[in-house]
Write an enzyme that holds these catalytic residues in place. Structure first.
Site, PDB file in Angstrom:
ATOM      1  CG  ASP A 172      -1.728  -0.868   1.334  1.00  0.00           C
ATOM      2  OD1 ASP A 172      -2.055  -2.160   0.267  1.00  0.00           O
ATOM      3  OD2 ASP A 172      -1.666  -1.898   2.260  1.00  0.00           O
TER       4      ASP A 172
ATOM      5  CE  LYS B  52       3.507  -2.149  -4.489  1.00  0.00           C
ATOM      6  NZ  LYS B  52       2.752  -2.342  -3.295  1.00  0.00           N
ATOM      7  N   GLY B  53       0.724   1.871  -7.426  1.00  0.00           N
ATOM      8  CA  GLY B  53      -0.071   1.524  -8.558  1.00  0.00           C
ATOM      9  C   GLY B  53       0.038   2.999  -9.587  1.00  0.00           C
TER      10      GLY B  53
ATOM     11  CB  ALA C 150      -2.384  -7.158  -5.450  1.00  0.00           C
ATOM     12  N   GLY C 151      -4.364  -4.741  -4.724  1.00  0.00           N
ATOM     13  CA  GLY C 151      -5.442  -4.180  -4.770  1.00  0.00           C
ATOM     14  C   GLY C 151      -5.126  -2.323  -5.330  1.00  0.00           C
ATOM     15  CG  HIS C 152      -3.601  -0.919  -8.339  1.00  0.00           C
ATOM     16  ND1 HIS C 152      -2.904  -1.581  -8.564  1.00  0.00           N
ATOM     17  CD2 HIS C 152      -4.502  -1.189  -9.701  1.00  0.00           C
ATOM     18  CE1 HIS C 152      -2.796  -3.041  -9.352  1.00  0.00           C
ATOM     19  NE2 HIS C 152      -4.291  -2.186 -10.665  1.00  0.00           N
TER      20      HIS C 152
ATOM     21  CB  THR D  25      -6.859 -10.383   1.487  1.00  0.00           C
ATOM     22  OG1 THR D  25      -5.657 -11.570   0.558  1.00  0.00           O
ATOM     23  CG2 THR D  25      -5.243  -9.462   1.876  1.00  0.00           C
TER      24      THR D  25
ATOM     25  CD  GLN E 249       1.144  -8.791  -2.482  1.00  0.00           C
ATOM     26  OE1 GLN E 249       1.221  -9.529  -2.626  1.00  0.00           O
ATOM     27  NE2 GLN E 249      -0.101  -8.185  -2.731  1.00  0.00           N
TER      28      GLN E 249
ATOM     29  CB  THR F 161      -9.428  -6.319   3.453  1.00  0.00           C
ATOM     30  OG1 THR F 161      -8.958  -5.046   4.254  1.00  0.00           O
ATOM     31  CG2 THR F 161      -8.739  -7.498   2.851  1.00  0.00           C
ATOM     32  N   GLY F 162     -11.325  -3.438   2.423  1.00  0.00           N
ATOM     33  CA  GLY F 162     -11.725  -2.177   3.153  1.00  0.00           C
ATOM     34  C   GLY F 162     -11.719  -2.036   4.735  1.00  0.00           C
ATOM     35  NE  ARG F 163      -7.931  -7.233   6.543  1.00  0.00           N
ATOM     36  CZ  ARG F 163      -7.374  -7.988   6.379  1.00  0.00           C
ATOM     37  NH1 ARG F 163      -7.092  -8.227   7.338  1.00  0.00           N
ATOM     38  NH2 ARG F 163      -6.068  -8.034   5.535  1.00  0.00           N
TER      39      ARG F 163
HETATM   40  P1  IMP Z   1      -2.387 -12.841   2.044  1.00  0.00           P
HETATM   41  O1  IMP Z   1      -1.130 -12.379   1.225  1.00  0.00           O
HETATM   42  O2  IMP Z   1      -4.091 -12.546   1.943  1.00  0.00           O
HETATM   43  O3  IMP Z   1      -2.127 -14.082   2.482  1.00  0.00           O
HETATM   44  O4  IMP Z   1      -1.986 -12.134   3.752  1.00  0.00           O
HETATM   45  C1  IMP Z   1      -0.842 -12.379   4.174  1.00  0.00           C
HETATM   46  C2  IMP Z   1      -0.667 -11.136   5.099  1.00  0.00           C
HETATM   47  O5  IMP Z   1      -0.423  -9.639   4.039  1.00  0.00           O
HETATM   48  C3  IMP Z   1      -1.648 -10.236   5.737  1.00  0.00           C
HETATM   49  O6  IMP Z   1      -1.612  -9.485   6.783  1.00  0.00           O
HETATM   50  C4  IMP Z   1      -2.312  -9.284   4.382  1.00  0.00           C
HETATM   51  O7  IMP Z   1      -3.102  -7.888   5.417  1.00  0.00           O
HETATM   52  C5  IMP Z   1      -1.686  -8.410   3.564  1.00  0.00           C
HETATM   53  N1  IMP Z   1      -1.240  -8.192   2.572  1.00  0.00           N
HETATM   54  C6  IMP Z   1      -1.983  -8.793   1.448  1.00  0.00           C
HETATM   55  N2  IMP Z   1      -1.764  -8.239   0.425  1.00  0.00           N
HETATM   56  C7  IMP Z   1      -1.430  -7.256   0.950  1.00  0.00           C
HETATM   57  C8  IMP Z   1      -1.532  -6.005  -0.243  1.00  0.00           C
HETATM   58  O8  IMP Z   1      -2.137  -5.488  -0.974  1.00  0.00           O
HETATM   59  N3  IMP Z   1      -1.007  -3.985   0.988  1.00  0.00           N
HETATM   60  C9  IMP Z   1      -0.862  -4.595   2.163  1.00  0.00           C
HETATM   61  N4  IMP Z   1      -1.114  -6.102   2.276  1.00  0.00           N
HETATM   62  C10 IMP Z   1      -1.521  -6.751   1.454  1.00  0.00           C
END
Ligand code: IMP
Length: 434
Positions: free
Chosen positions: A13, A16-17, A39-41, A125, A220, A297-299
């Protein structure tokens, strides 16, 4: 023309996007090499905001070819959602035309998502990332290239289903998979995406031979790397430079430039120790002004001062040639700024990032303090960035305290900050004066 790598230097986060979006205007290919729909952007186009998870940021440039590389795990249903939204917006179906899926990429199935959904420890996620990579490592996963072979072998499907159900029940989950649903899922994936599945490493290799520009887009960040991050509170892929070419299917000799993206402060989502975390007014400021909520995830993201200790570790692993410092504007309005430069653990002061999480949990940040600078609204920051561009004054257009902050980061990291971000707009970046 060789390849450029863009990597997150913190816990993801970092923004990068936006950088990939800027660099993609001059790239012929943008390649994702690890991760998946975790991932999310968000891409802002006029009034519209499009959230992407698999699709590389270069999608907005019609000249850009897009690759979902061999090191990825791909959820075809989530990918379809993204592609539908893209079609709704731009009327384009890029799959098989300029969007290619590596035949070696692994398929994330509903089973993987269900299993991941049971996670309570890591704060994943829930997108099935760990279980899909787990199957890959155990050598029981399904790659895109395997789908037709699996479909033509009834015994194998049954074996896969039995294994999946064994795992689900061992995890205490009620769900089960049937041979019919797995078959139907695989048939759908094959029909929907078969035409986009290619030997993407070879495609990118040929593009390099033709002298084309390749951008390798990391997802990530360095501290979420399975081997070099804050294990076990990490993602399940290798997020670092060493995997950029490998996951894309080309060799490292092609890389000319590696850019680390560093947010001007630190955030992380999910569980795990975070010595720089702030539970005070400043933490609230960073989260609110920086809109620190997860795209996937909106968290709410946990926020803290910029922490140089893990950044040094990230630098050493990745050898960034330059750093892009994002979201500097978010620090505006804070009376004083702090940067974490070491940790006090028990009676000692340490400056290198420990692998032992219990040390990180006990770590008290040691900070240096710098003057703050005023807050501007996004429109005014955009004006500042445009002024920098029009006059060629670079960082000189910034308030003095912001310049001091940038210089301090450069000194602490020993690498130039090649540009700073001062807002979400494509143009809200200021480049270092040449
Ligand atoms: P997973 O990649 O869904 O298995 O999550 C493992 C850890 O990586 C968790 O703490 C997620 O919140 C974090 N995580 C996974 N993808 C991202 C991302 O794109 N940005 C920030 N944290 C991420």
């Amino acid at each position: 023309m060789p390849a450029t790598i863009v990597l997150g230097a913190q816990w993801g986060d970092e923004g990068k996007g936006k950088l990939v979006d800027q660099l993609a205007s001059e790239a012929d290919w943008v390649v994702r090499f690890q991760g998946g729909s975790n991932a999310g952007h968000t891409i802002v186009i006029g009034e519209r905001k499009l959230a992407f998870h698999h699709l590389p940021s270069g999608i907005t440039y019609s000249h850009c070819n897009l690759v979902l590389g061999a090191g990825m795990v791909i959820d075809p249903w989530k990918l379809e959602d993204e592609l539908d939204r893209w079609f709704e917006f731009g009327g384009e179906r890029p799959e098989g035309e300029r969007l290619f899926i590596s035949e070696r990429a692994h398929v994330t199935l509903p089973y993987h998502r269900i299993l991941d959904g049971a996670d309570k420890e890591i704060g994943t996620t829930g997108r099935g990332i760990g279980p899909t990579y787990g199957d890959a490592i155990e050598r029981v996963g399904i790659r895109f290239v395997d789908i037709s072979n699996v479909l033509s072998d009834g015994g194998r499907i049954e074996q896969i289903v039995n294994r999946m159900n064994g795992r689900l029940s061992a995890a205490g989950l009620d769900s089960s998979i049937t041979v019919d649903t797995l078959r139907a899922d695989l048939e759908w994936i094959s029909d929907r995406f078969g035409a986009a599945v290619r030997p993407t490493g070879l495609l990118v290799h040929h593009a390099l031979e033709r002298g084309e520009n390749i951008l390798l887009e990391g997802a990530q960040g360095a501290l979420l790397d399975i081997a070099q991050g804050t294990y076990p509170f990490v993602t399940s892929s290798v997020t670092s430079r060493a995997n950029a070419t490998h996951g894309a299917g080309i060799h490292p000799g092609h890389v000319e430039r590696t850019i680390g993206v560093v947010k001007a402060y630190t955030t992380r989502v999910g569980h795990g120790p975070f010595p720089a975390e702030l539970h005070d007014e400043v933490g609230n400021h960073l989260g609110t002004v920086g809109h620190e909520f997860g795209t996937t995830t909106g968290r709410p993201r946990r926020c803290g001062w910029l922490d140089i200790v893990p950044l040094r570790h990230a630098m050493r692993i990745n050898g960034f040639d330059e750093v892009v410092l994002t979201k500097l504007d978010v620090l505006g309005g804070l009376e004083k700024l702090e940067i974490v430069v070491g940790y006090r653990v028990d009676d000692a002061e340490i400056h290198e990032f420990p692998a032992d999480l219990s040390m990180l949990e006990r770590a008290e940040p040691v900070t240096l303090t710098l003057p703050g600078f005023e807050s501007l609204d996004l429109g005014d920051w955009l004006k500042v960035a445009r002024e920098a561009q029009a006059t060629g004054r670079g960082y000189d257009v910034l308030p003095e305290a912001a310049q001091t902050y940038i210089q301090t980061v450069e000194q602490l990291l020993g690498v130039p900050v090649s540009s700073v971000g001062v807002g979400p707009d494509r143009e809200a970046s200021i480049e270092r004066r040449a």
